[in-house]
Design an enzyme around this catalytic site. Structure first.
Site, PDB file in Angstrom:
ATOM      1  N   HIS A 170      -2.378   8.308   6.309  1.00  0.00           N
ATOM      2  CA  HIS A 170      -1.348   9.120   5.638  1.00  0.00           C
ATOM      3  C   HIS A 170      -1.960  10.384   5.032  1.00  0.00           C
ATOM      4  O   HIS A 170      -1.353  11.453   5.063  1.00  0.00           O
ATOM      5  CB  HIS A 170      -0.692   8.316   4.507  1.00  0.00           C
ATOM      6  CG  HIS A 170       0.377   7.361   4.958  1.00  0.00           C
ATOM      7  ND1 HIS A 170       1.540   7.778   5.566  1.00  0.00           N
ATOM      8  CD2 HIS A 170       0.476   6.011   4.860  1.00  0.00           C
ATOM      9  CE1 HIS A 170       2.297   6.717   5.832  1.00  0.00           C
ATOM     10  NE2 HIS A 170       1.675   5.636   5.424  1.00  0.00           N
ATOM     11  N   GLY A 199       0.838  -1.190   0.000  1.00  0.00           N
ATOM     12  CA  GLY A 199       0.000   0.000   0.000  1.00  0.00           C
ATOM     13  C   GLY A 199       0.870   1.235   0.000  1.00  0.00           C
ATOM     14  O   GLY A 199       2.009   1.210   0.514  1.00  0.00           O
ATOM     15  N   HIS A 249      -4.814   2.362   7.320  1.00  0.00           N
ATOM     16  CA  HIS A 249      -3.402   2.782   7.410  1.00  0.00           C
ATOM     17  C   HIS A 249      -3.108   3.863   6.352  1.00  0.00           C
ATOM     18  O   HIS A 249      -2.522   4.905   6.660  1.00  0.00           O
ATOM     19  CB  HIS A 249      -2.498   1.558   7.200  1.00  0.00           C
ATOM     20  CG  HIS A 249      -1.035   1.869   7.154  1.00  0.00           C
ATOM     21  ND1 HIS A 249      -0.146   1.444   8.122  1.00  0.00           N
ATOM     22  CD2 HIS A 249      -0.282   2.558   6.250  1.00  0.00           C
ATOM     23  CE1 HIS A 249       1.065   1.863   7.824  1.00  0.00           C
ATOM     24  NE2 HIS A 249       1.017   2.532   6.680  1.00  0.00           N
ATOM     25  N   GLU A 250      -3.532   3.604   5.105  1.00  0.00           N
ATOM     26  CA  GLU A 250      -3.245   4.550   4.014  1.00  0.00           C
ATOM     27  C   GLU A 250      -4.054   5.837   4.172  1.00  0.00           C
ATOM     28  O   GLU A 250      -3.557   6.921   3.884  1.00  0.00           O
ATOM     29  CB  GLU A 250      -3.523   3.909   2.644  1.00  0.00           C
ATOM     30  CG  GLU A 250      -2.698   2.664   2.339  1.00  0.00           C
ATOM     31  CD  GLU A 250      -1.204   2.845   2.525  1.00  0.00           C
ATOM     32  OE1 GLU A 250      -0.707   3.984   2.429  1.00  0.00           O
ATOM     33  OE2 GLU A 250      -0.517   1.847   2.807  1.00  0.00           O
ATOM     34  N   GLN A 255       3.497   9.937   0.507  1.00  0.00           N
ATOM     35  CA  GLN A 255       4.747   9.197   0.750  1.00  0.00           C
ATOM     36  C   GLN A 255       5.749   9.397  -0.393  1.00  0.00           C
ATOM     37  O   GLN A 255       6.942   9.161  -0.223  1.00  0.00           O
ATOM     38  CB  GLN A 255       4.464   7.695   0.934  1.00  0.00           C
ATOM     39  CG  GLN A 255       3.707   7.379   2.215  1.00  0.00           C
ATOM     40  CD  GLN A 255       3.444   5.893   2.354  1.00  0.00           C
ATOM     41  OE1 GLN A 255       2.436   5.390   1.881  1.00  0.00           O
ATOM     42  NE2 GLN A 255       4.354   5.178   2.982  1.00  0.00           N
ATOM     43  N   CYS A 264       5.444   0.019   7.342  1.00  0.00           N
ATOM     44  CA  CYS A 264       5.192   1.143   6.432  1.00  0.00           C
ATOM     45  C   CYS A 264       6.486   1.465   5.703  1.00  0.00           C
ATOM     46  O   CYS A 264       7.556   1.516   6.330  1.00  0.00           O
ATOM     47  CB  CYS A 264       4.737   2.345   7.262  1.00  0.00           C
ATOM     48  SG  CYS A 264       4.458   3.840   6.293  1.00  0.00           S
ATOM     49  N   LEU A 265       6.399   1.699   4.395  1.00  0.00           N
ATOM     50  CA  LEU A 265       7.610   2.036   3.633  1.00  0.00           C
ATOM     51  C   LEU A 265       8.234   3.340   4.131  1.00  0.00           C
ATOM     52  O   LEU A 265       9.419   3.569   3.910  1.00  0.00           O
ATOM     53  CB  LEU A 265       7.278   2.148   2.136  1.00  0.00           C
ATOM     54  CG  LEU A 265       6.987   0.821   1.425  1.00  0.00           C
ATOM     55  CD1 LEU A 265       6.505   1.073   0.001  1.00  0.00           C
ATOM     56  CD2 LEU A 265       8.211  -0.086   1.426  1.00  0.00           C
TER      57      LEU A 265
END
Ligand code: Y12
Ligand code: CO
Length: 179
Positions: free
Chosen positions: A141, A45, A137-138, A50, A95-96
């Site tokens: 962001h 994701g 989660h996304e 990001q 998370c990236l």
């Protein structure tokens, strides 16, 4: 094009992303680049912020039953709004933008979401399991939040300690390299 993924503690990650009003070539290019970046970095994701774009777009591509990440299962979500959140579940998230740190987060177990697709068409999705977690989660962001803000006090202390230790090792290494 593979883009750079911003990482903690980059201030941009804490900003609220703005609504998308133009569903044009630029948006499609951004979504395509986000997909390429997410796959290259082995993510499931990614939110636009990001990769430095403060707009309300996110993508999710979960593995199928054979464990493969099939592009046919890619979900592109523009301007999401939760219509329902119910139940509770705990899942170990990564998370990236917070590389190398994984921790349990409590979230709603089931969600209903309205959003737009890349052409501006209205859509709805009902999700549970990993998809419900990924959507939450996304979406965080897009509101300028990282999963490390949703972990308990002691776990956050553990993260801060690990981050400081990694940073000081990196600073020492960089110092010995510079002339
Ligand atoms: C459940 C929990 C979290 C999400 C949000 C999406 N998260 C990711 O896609 C995380 C990806 C990730 C990938 C990493 O790289 C590798 O595994 C090779 C990684 O490792 C490092 O950065 C060292 C960390 C996170 C959706 C659903
Ligand atoms: Co993330």
């Amino acid at each position: 094009m593979i883009l750079e993924v911003l990482t903690y503690p980059d201030k941009k990650l804490y900003q609220r992303s703005r609504e998308i009003v133009k569903f044009d070539k630029n948006l499609h290019e951004l979504l395509d680049d986000m997909y390429e970046t997410m796959i290259a970095k082995e993510g499931i994701g990614l939110a636009a912020i990001q990769v430095g774009a403060p707009v309300r777009a996110l993508i999710i591509n979960l593995a199928n039953e054979e464990g493969a990440q099939d592009k046919a299962d890619l979900i592109e979500v523009i301007n999401p709004e939760f219509l329902l959140k119910e139940g509770e579940c705990v899942y170990q998230e990564g998370c990236l933008s917070v590389p190398g740190f994984y921790e349990e987060v409590k979230r709603a177990a089931r969600v209903k979401l309205k959003f737009q697709d890349r052409f501006g068409e209205p859509r709805e999705i009902d999700a549970d399991g990993l998809l419900a977690i990924a959507l939450q989660h996304e979406n965080d962001h897009l509101d300028g939040h990282l999963f490390i803000e949703r972990i308990g006090y002691n776990k956050r202390k553990k993260f801060d300690k690990e981050y400081k230790s990694k940073k000081s090792k990196k600073d020492k290494k960089d110092k010995t390299r510079s002339p």
